[in-house]
Structures are given as structure tokens and as C-alpha cells.
Enzyme design. Structure first.
Site, mmCIF file in Angstrom:
data_model
loop_
_atom_site.group_PDB
_atom_site.id
_atom_site.type_symbol
_atom_site.label_atom_id
_atom_site.label_comp_id
_atom_site.label_asym_id
_atom_site.label_seq_id
_atom_site.Cartn_x
_atom_site.Cartn_y
_atom_site.Cartn_z
ATOM 1 N N SER A 1 -2.457 -4.220 -2.805
ATOM 2 C CA SER A 1 -2.975 -3.406 -3.378
ATOM 3 C C SER A 1 -3.114 -4.042 -4.863
ATOM 4 C CB SER A 1 -2.635 -2.001 -3.744
ATOM 5 O OG SER A 1 -2.516 -1.371 -4.693
ATOM 6 N N TYR B 1 5.499 3.369 -5.657
ATOM 7 C CA TYR B 1 4.124 2.175 -4.390
ATOM 8 C C TYR B 1 3.913 1.618 -5.695
ATOM 9 C CZ TYR B 1 -1.155 1.514 -2.789
ATOM 10 O OH TYR B 1 -1.373 1.256 -2.203
HETATM 11 N N1 LIG Z 1 -8.061 3.369 -0.941
HETATM 12 C C1 LIG Z 1 -6.813 2.838 -1.465
HETATM 13 O O1 LIG Z 1 -7.100 3.051 -2.812
HETATM 14 C C2 LIG Z 1 -6.109 1.664 -1.518
HETATM 15 C C3 LIG Z 1 -6.252 0.614 -2.819
HETATM 16 C C4 LIG Z 1 -4.742 -0.005 -2.567
HETATM 17 C C5 LIG Z 1 -4.102 0.129 -1.241
HETATM 18 N N2 LIG Z 1 -4.641 0.821 -0.139
HETATM 19 C C6 LIG Z 1 -4.317 0.371 0.850
HETATM 20 O O2 LIG Z 1 -4.318 0.369 1.785
HETATM 21 C C7 LIG Z 1 -3.708 0.836 3.684
HETATM 22 C C8 LIG Z 1 -4.252 2.046 3.803
HETATM 23 O O3 LIG Z 1 -4.848 3.237 3.578
HETATM 24 P P1 LIG Z 1 -5.900 4.141 3.358
HETATM 25 O O4 LIG Z 1 -6.438 3.961 1.801
HETATM 26 O O5 LIG Z 1 -7.369 3.028 4.310
HETATM 27 O O6 LIG Z 1 -4.850 5.154 3.495
HETATM 28 P P2 LIG Z 1 -5.490 6.890 4.635
HETATM 29 O O7 LIG Z 1 -6.420 7.044 5.085
HETATM 30 O O8 LIG Z 1 -4.332 7.895 3.960
HETATM 31 O O9 LIG Z 1 -4.664 5.734 5.710
HETATM 32 C C9 LIG Z 1 -2.994 5.072 5.802
HETATM 33 C C10 LIG Z 1 -3.469 5.291 7.027
HETATM 34 O O10 LIG Z 1 -1.489 4.579 7.124
HETATM 35 C C11 LIG Z 1 -1.210 5.523 8.379
HETATM 36 N N3 LIG Z 1 0.675 5.554 8.626
HETATM 37 C C12 LIG Z 1 1.147 6.207 7.265
HETATM 38 N N4 LIG Z 1 2.217 6.510 7.739
HETATM 39 C C13 LIG Z 1 2.497 5.550 8.891
HETATM 40 C C14 LIG Z 1 3.445 5.463 9.211
HETATM 41 N N5 LIG Z 1 4.694 5.261 9.295
HETATM 42 N N6 LIG Z 1 3.271 4.866 11.067
HETATM 43 C C15 LIG Z 1 2.015 4.022 10.838
HETATM 44 N N7 LIG Z 1 1.109 4.255 10.147
HETATM 45 C C16 LIG Z 1 0.906 5.245 8.918
HETATM 46 C C17 LIG Z 1 -1.761 6.994 7.884
HETATM 47 O O11 LIG Z 1 -2.052 7.694 9.156
HETATM 48 P P3 LIG Z 1 -1.502 9.184 9.206
HETATM 49 O O12 LIG Z 1 -3.171 9.494 9.543
HETATM 50 O O13 LIG Z 1 -0.465 9.293 10.585
HETATM 51 O O14 LIG Z 1 -0.694 9.402 7.891
HETATM 52 C C18 LIG Z 1 -3.197 6.309 8.051
HETATM 53 O O15 LIG Z 1 -3.661 6.375 8.941
HETATM 54 C C19 LIG Z 1 -2.210 1.394 2.428
HETATM 55 O O16 LIG Z 1 -1.702 0.276 3.165
HETATM 56 C C20 LIG Z 1 -2.857 2.049 1.137
HETATM 57 O O17 LIG Z 1 -1.743 1.395 0.703
HETATM 58 C C21 LIG Z 1 -5.124 1.566 -0.470
#
Ligand SMILES: NC(=O)c1ccc[n+]([C@@H]2O[C@H](COP(=O)([O-])OP(=O)(O)OC[C@H]3O[C@@H](n4cnc5c(N)ncnc54)[C@H](OP(=O)(O)O)[C@@H]3O)[C@@H](O)[C@H]2O)c1
Length: 290
Positions: A149, A162
């Protein structure tokens, strides 16, 4: 030869979109999620893109550290190899540093840092062994892509947990890259700004004291939360899944990929502006002055 990709956190967001993009790009994707009961959106997306033959779903919780080597071994038994690991699973814990309990901080690290580390360590021996087996790229052993991130390179207020977990991941990733480059393993990190996924809505996690009357920061935390909800623009998450797919296809990727206008602006303004001016702007924008 079929290239195999393993992706974590595929029930929503970047993970789900990356499954579709990588399968479209010709990979066979082992898509994983911690609760198979949350598979409906992924199933729908895979069906609509007619990619059923290139995607397999497995259960994997990145915090079940002891179970990860066996989960990786099962994938290798079935498919023979793992060409790309996308460490995507993660969540963001909100709350002033003063209000976050140690166990909440540890849980944040378990998913965002130790989970990615443990799964990578389980996959590294597989990649080492398969070097020299790719007719299209003989020196290549595999790709490991960390979904980090912009918070791994700069820190926001109210998300210290975070930021700390993603900074740890950045440091670990940079060392790993240096250690494995000579083995043909290409390690890269993606640093997105704000993108429209469930991390901002359904999956939001706030420390249990953070917004409560128990917190001396309650009013500031509420103002911050409103700014995030109402003022922060979130871009189309496909930019990130497409970038991850491009990295997976690149035999010689960079270490870091900042993605999103906000991420680049944040990164460069922190480096180029005088620090005291920069921090004043952040405090004003996030409305956390007392
Ligand atoms: N969206 C943004 O603005 C943004 C920006 C920078 C970085 N990121 C990073 O991108 C990555 C994906 O996030 P996203 O934005 O796509 O959010 P998201 O839609 O909330 O997806 C997160 C995913 O991670 C899964 N997860 C959480 N804990 C887990 C565990 N212990 N084991 C396996 N899966 C787990 C969730 O599963 P469940 O459905 O079971 O909860 C969900 O499938 C993360 O690492 C986040 O920090 C996101």
C-alpha cells in the site's frame, strides 16, 4: 506449459479482480479465500467471463500459519508447480494509536505481515526447485507479488497499525528481493492509493475503543472517519488487478509499483515539500487537530 498462479483473499476487491484478469491472460489460477461461503461474487465473475476451466477455488486463511505448507504441497501435488504467488489478503485497522489494543495490533500484523511472510516461505522451496523448467523463460523460477500500500511507504494518522504492518512488509520484501534475484525469483510490491473495494465499506475494522466514549480521541476519530467516508476519492480497482497481471507477465519486473494518482502525489509531496508544511496539510485535510 500451463503457468499456475496462487492468489490469496479472492472473495472481493483486488483479489477477485486479479483472478479474472490473470485467468484471461492465460494463467491457471488457484483462487483462495478464508470462507468458502463468500464465494458467490467470484463464482459469478468467473462464470460471466467464461473462465471456469482456468480457475479453481480453495480455502486458505493466511493466519493459519501451521496449515500453509500443507496447503501449498496440495496445490503442487495437483498442478505440479506455482509460477506466481500474489499475496493479496489484508485489512486495515482504524483508530488512534493511543486507542489500539496490543492484541488488535498483533492481529493486524498476523494478517498483513506474518500471513504474507508465512505463505511466501512455504512457496519459496517450490519456486527454487522449478527453476529451469519454463521453456518460455529458462532462468525464471517464479514471481512473488506483494499487495502492499502507499501506507507501506508513507503513514496516515489514525491508521498507524495498518501503516506499521505494510511498512514491515515493505522492508521484508526489499530484503527478499535481493536474496532471491540470483535464484530467478522475481519479488515485486504494489503500492496502491485508495481504490473502491470492500476494505472501505463492508470490511472496515475499527479498534474496539477507537470510536467509543472511552476514547479521549472520540470526536477527532469521528471527524476523520467522515472525511474518509465522504471526501476521499476511491478509484477503479481494475487498475490494480491489471497492474498485478502485467507484473506477473513481466520476466524482469521492478521492485516497487506505486499505483494511483493519490499514491504518487502523497509519495512525492512527502519527499519534496518541507516536512512541517506537509504535516500541516495532512492534519488539516484529515481534521484531526484538537
Ligand atoms: N482498496 C484500497 O484502497 C487498498 C489500497 C492499498 C492497499 N490495499 C491492499 O489490497 C489488499 C486487498 O484489499 P482490497 O482493497 O481488495 O479489500 P477487500 O475487498 O476487503 O479484500 C480483502 C480480502 O482479504 C481477505 N482476507 C482478510 N483476512 C484474511 C485472512 N486472514 N486470510 C485470507 N484472506 C483474508 C478478505 O476475505 P474475507 O471476505 O473473508 O474478509 C478479502 O477477500 C489488502 O492487502 C489491502 O491492504 C487496498
Amino acid at each position: 506449459m500451463q503457468k499456475i498462479a496462487l492468489i490469496t483473499g479472492c472473495s472481493s476487491g483486488f483479489g477477485l479482480l486479479t483472478v479474472v484478469d490473470m485467468a484471461k491472460a492465460g494463467f491457471f489460477v488457484v483462487a483462495t479465500m478464508r470462507e468458502l461461503s463468500r464465494r458467490a461474487r467470484l463464482d459469478q465473475a468467473v462464470m460471466e467471463a467464461n473462465l471456469g476451466a482456468r480457475v479453481e477455488l480453495r480455502r486458505l486463511d493466511v493466519t493459519e500459519f501451521e496449515a500453509l505448507p500443507a496447503a501449498v504441497a496440495e496445490i503442487v501435488n495437483t498442478h505440479g508447480r506455482i509460477d506466481v504467488l500474489v499475496n493479496n489478503a489484508g485489512y486495515a485497522l482504524g483508530g488512534f494509536a493511543e486507542d489500539i489494543q496490543l492484541e488488535e495490533l498483533r492481529a493486524q500484523f498476523d494478517t498483513n505481515f506474518f500471513g504474507q511472510v508465512a505463505l511466501t516461505r512455504a512457496v519459496l522451496p517450490v519456486m527454487r526447485k522449478q527453476r529451469g523448467t519454463r521453456p518460455d523463460a529458462p532462468g525464471l523460477a517464479g514471481h512473488i507479488i506483494m499487495v502492499s500500500s502507499i501506507s507501506g511507504l508513507t503513514s496516515n494518522p489514525v491508521t498507524s497499525s495498518y501503516s506499521a504492518s505494510k511498512h514491515a512488509l515493505e522492508g521484508w520484501t526489499e530484503s527478499l528481493r535481493l536474496e532471491t534475484l540470483g535464484l530467478g525469483i522475481k519479488v515485486a510490491a504494489v503500492e496502491p492509493g485508495a481504490y473502491d473495494t470492500d476494505i472501505w465499506s463492508k470490511n472496515v475494522k475499527i479498534g474496539k475503543v477507537a470510536l467509543s466514549a472511552e476514547s479521549p480521541n472520540q470526536a477527532r476519530a469521528r471527524r476523520f472517519s467522515n472525511v474518509v467516508k465522504n471526501r476521499l476519492k476511491k478509484a477503479d480497482a481494475r487498475e490494480v488487478s491489471q497492474l498485478i497481471t502485467r507484473i506477473a507477465l513481466d520476466p524482469n519486473p521492478n521492485l516497487r509499483y506505486l499505483v494511483g494518482r493519490d499514491a504518487r502525489l502523497r509519495y512525492w509531496s512527502q519527499r519534496l515539500l518541507p516536512w512541517k508544511f506537509y504535516e500541516k496539510q495532512i492534519i488539516k485535510y484529515t481534521q484531526i487537530d484538537s
